[in-house]
Design a protein around this motif. Structure first.
Motif, PDB file in Angstrom:
ATOM      1  N   TYR A 140      -2.572  23.246 -23.575  1.00  0.00           N
ATOM      2  CA  TYR A 140      -1.125  23.452 -23.728  1.00  0.00           C
ATOM      3  C   TYR A 140      -0.684  24.862 -23.353  1.00  0.00           C
ATOM      4  O   TYR A 140       0.419  25.275 -23.702  1.00  0.00           O
ATOM      5  N   ILE A 141      -1.516  25.588 -22.636  1.00  0.00           N
ATOM      6  CA  ILE A 141      -1.194  26.972 -22.303  1.00  0.00           C
ATOM      7  C   ILE A 141       0.102  27.075 -21.500  1.00  0.00           C
ATOM      8  O   ILE A 141       0.951  27.937 -21.759  1.00  0.00           O
ATOM      9  N   SER A 142       0.297  26.195 -20.532  1.00  0.00           N
ATOM     10  CA  SER A 142       1.530  26.267 -19.726  1.00  0.00           C
ATOM     11  C   SER A 142       2.755  26.014 -20.584  1.00  0.00           C
ATOM     12  O   SER A 142       3.814  26.626 -20.366  1.00  0.00           O
ATOM     13  N   ASN A 143       2.634  25.149 -21.575  1.00  0.00           N
ATOM     14  CA  ASN A 143       3.745  24.911 -22.499  1.00  0.00           C
ATOM     15  C   ASN A 143       4.002  26.119 -23.384  1.00  0.00           C
ATOM     16  O   ASN A 143       5.151  26.523 -23.611  1.00  0.00           O
ATOM     17  N   LEU A 144       2.937  26.711 -23.904  1.00  0.00           N
ATOM     18  CA  LEU A 144       3.088  27.869 -24.784  1.00  0.00           C
ATOM     19  C   LEU A 144       3.706  29.054 -24.043  1.00  0.00           C
ATOM     20  O   LEU A 144       4.457  29.838 -24.624  1.00  0.00           O
ATOM     21  N   LYS A 145       3.409  29.167 -22.762  1.00  0.00           N
ATOM     22  CA  LYS A 145       3.986  30.253 -21.971  1.00  0.00           C
ATOM     23  C   LYS A 145       5.495  30.079 -21.783  1.00  0.00           C
ATOM     24  O   LYS A 145       6.197  31.054 -21.485  1.00  0.00           O
ATOM     25  N   LYS A 201      -6.723  34.355 -36.740  1.00  0.00           N
ATOM     26  CA  LYS A 201      -7.266  35.462 -35.944  1.00  0.00           C
ATOM     27  C   LYS A 201      -7.842  34.929 -34.638  1.00  0.00           C
ATOM     28  O   LYS A 201      -7.675  35.535 -33.565  1.00  0.00           O
ATOM     29  N   ILE A 202      -8.507  33.785 -34.705  1.00  0.00           N
ATOM     30  CA  ILE A 202      -9.039  33.163 -33.489  1.00  0.00           C
ATOM     31  C   ILE A 202      -7.895  32.752 -32.571  1.00  0.00           C
ATOM     32  O   ILE A 202      -7.955  32.967 -31.352  1.00  0.00           O
ATOM     33  N   LEU A 203      -6.831  32.168 -33.148  1.00  0.00           N
ATOM     34  CA  LEU A 203      -5.667  31.798 -32.339  1.00  0.00           C
ATOM     35  C   LEU A 203      -5.085  33.026 -31.654  1.00  0.00           C
ATOM     36  O   LEU A 203      -4.723  32.986 -30.467  1.00  0.00           O
ATOM     37  N   HIS A 204      -4.992  34.117 -32.386  1.00  0.00           N
ATOM     38  CA  HIS A 204      -4.522  35.387 -31.826  1.00  0.00           C
ATOM     39  C   HIS A 204      -5.379  35.812 -30.627  1.00  0.00           C
ATOM     40  O   HIS A 204      -4.857  36.201 -29.577  1.00  0.00           O
ATOM     41  N   GLU A 205      -6.684  35.699 -30.766  1.00  0.00           N
ATOM     42  CA  GLU A 205      -7.585  36.094 -29.681  1.00  0.00           C
ATOM     43  C   GLU A 205      -7.440  35.187 -28.468  1.00  0.00           C
ATOM     44  O   GLU A 205      -7.477  35.647 -27.318  1.00  0.00           O
ATOM     45  N   VAL A 206      -7.260  33.881 -28.708  1.00  0.00           N
ATOM     46  CA  VAL A 206      -7.075  32.937 -27.601  1.00  0.00           C
ATOM     47  C   VAL A 206      -5.798  33.267 -26.824  1.00  0.00           C
ATOM     48  O   VAL A 206      -5.799  33.333 -25.589  1.00  0.00           O
ATOM     49  N   LEU A 207      -4.702  33.494 -27.558  1.00  0.00           N
ATOM     50  CA  LEU A 207      -3.439  33.799 -26.887  1.00  0.00           C
ATOM     51  C   LEU A 207      -3.520  35.140 -26.153  1.00  0.00           C
ATOM     52  O   LEU A 207      -2.942  35.300 -25.067  1.00  0.00           O
ATOM     53  N   ASN A 260      -6.212  36.317 -24.768  1.00  0.00           N
ATOM     54  CA  ASN A 260      -6.996  36.055 -23.559  1.00  0.00           C
ATOM     55  C   ASN A 260      -6.122  35.498 -22.434  1.00  0.00           C
ATOM     56  O   ASN A 260      -6.355  35.790 -21.255  1.00  0.00           O
ATOM     57  N   TYR A 261      -5.121  34.693 -22.813  1.00  0.00           N
ATOM     58  CA  TYR A 261      -4.220  34.105 -21.826  1.00  0.00           C
ATOM     59  C   TYR A 261      -2.997  34.995 -21.554  1.00  0.00           C
ATOM     60  O   TYR A 261      -2.104  34.599 -20.813  1.00  0.00           O
ATOM     61  N   LYS A 262      -2.974  36.160 -22.204  1.00  0.00           N
ATOM     62  CA  LYS A 262      -1.861  37.110 -22.046  1.00  0.00           C
ATOM     63  C   LYS A 262      -0.515  36.476 -22.428  1.00  0.00           C
ATOM     64  O   LYS A 262       0.501  36.687 -21.762  1.00  0.00           O
ATOM     65  N   ILE A 263      -0.537  35.701 -23.504  1.00  0.00           N
ATOM     66  CA  ILE A 263       0.682  35.111 -24.042  1.00  0.00           C
ATOM     67  C   ILE A 263       1.185  36.004 -25.169  1.00  0.00           C
ATOM     68  O   ILE A 263       0.475  36.233 -26.161  1.00  0.00           O
TER      69      ILE A 263
END
Length: 345
Positions: free
Chosen positions: A274-279, A300-306, A308-311
């Motif tokens: 869902y990265i394109s949606n979150l962006k 914290k993991i969610l924070h790190e994932v976002l 990584n995707y520069k969201i």
């Protein structure tokens, strides 16, 4: 000079008292309505297809008849109801008491706040589509939004809609928000549960399997009820009354195929899809108390994932537990967040 001083004190006191009184009279109102959900019809648990919905209207709503407002859809947690959150039943929070002062003080833009009653026979819908509990994801993102836009003076566009929730509601805000960027433009997760799979002890699995009928469910502890609600939301089975679910354990053996179904509904597992949606979202924020584990570790993991995707997003771990500072977080963090991001035009 003494009289003058006393007069000044009187005047200052008069205006301060009247200013305070004016702020105290600037209160919003709550309407509790019912909204029909076509996708909730015929659910196997027998939950109403016309759930109650609490609608908070800000202080100026009934005075300024032409003004339109952004809307926050705020989702409650497991075993909670909308009535508990809106001061209609005794509970650990009263939302109007939290939001009235900040709206009355003019610190943030006024907003309508809407909360559906997602309490089900299994304790909570997890805001998911299921033949057992009903199609709650569709109800929130489509039917409820359409009804509110038709019956209240909203700004009927995604840029003016926010989605938030606490615990199960935080999970729901992530689930529904990441799937519907054309409906909601910003999301705020308060102590969101169920972001990732968790280990289950032999004892906890035995408790789950021991629940055979509704009477057993009523006596079960919170964790056991939550597992049964997971099954109702994520592993429904119309051929297995009385709960109409496939449970994670059967005949003493854990079922990996059911575990896989549950896991596939958890946001840290699915977020990459869902990265394109979150962006597309204008704002993403989430927080949790440091003592609220494993939730604090998962965000914290969610924070790190976002990252990584520069969201862009806002993440905070604060001193607290699952409940003790939620009112404060709504007042000081959530409302300003939506005030900055939701369009008022």
């Amino acid at each position: 000079m003494k009289c003058f001083t006393l007069a000044c004190v009187f005047i200052i006191s008069f205006f301060a008292t009247n200013s305070l009184s004016a702020q105290q009279t600037l209160q919003g109102s709550v309407e509790r309505i019912k909204v029909h959900g076509k996708g909730l019809e015929g659910n196997l648990e027998g939950n109403s297809a016309d759930p109650e919905v609490s609608v908070y209207l800000p202080p100026s709503y009934k005075k300024e008849s032409k003004k339109r407002y952004p809307v926050i859809y705020l989702l409650h947690g497991f075993t909670d109801t909308d009535a508990q959150w809106y001061g209609l039943m005794k509970h650990w929070i009263s939302l109007p008491a939290v939001v009235d002062p900040i709206f009355a003080a003019g610190k943030v833009n006024e907003m309508i706040i809407v909360t559906p009653n997602a309490y089900t026979r299994s304790g909570g819908s997890y805001y998911s589509n299921s033949i057992t509990t009903g199609n709650w994801e569709d109800f929130v993102s489509k039917e409820l939004v359409a009804y509110v836009d038709q019956h209240y003076r909203t700004i009927a566009k995604a840029a003016s809609r926010g989605l938030a929730g606490h615990s199960m509601g935080g999970y729901g805000a992530m689930r529904v928000g990441e799937r519907n960027p054309g409906v909601f433009s910003s999301i705020y997760l308060l102590s969101p549960c169920c972001l990732a799979p968790g280990a289950r002890s032999t004892e906890s699995l035995a408790k789950i399997e021991a629940v055979k009928e509704p009477g057993d469910f009523a006596k079960a502890d919170f964790g056991t009820k939550a597992a049964l609600a997971y099954a109702a939301a994520w592993s429904p089975n119309p051929l297995k009354p009385p709960f109409f679910t496939d449970q994670i354990i059967e005949n003493g053996k854990q079922r990996p195929e059911i575990e896989a179904k549950w896991t596939s509904n958890m946001p840290l597992v699915t977020v990459d899809q869902y990265i394109s949606n979150l962006k597309q979202l204008k704002g993403i924020a989430f927080d949790a108390g440091d003592k609220d584990q494993p939730i604090a570790s998962n965000i914290k993991i969610l924070h790190e994932v976002l990252d990584n995707y520069k969201i862009q997003h806002s993440y905070e771990e604060y001193q607290g537990d699952h409940l003790n500072r939620i009112g404060e977080r709504i007042e000081q963090k959530m409302l300003p967040f939506f005030s900055e991001r939701l369009s008022t035009k």
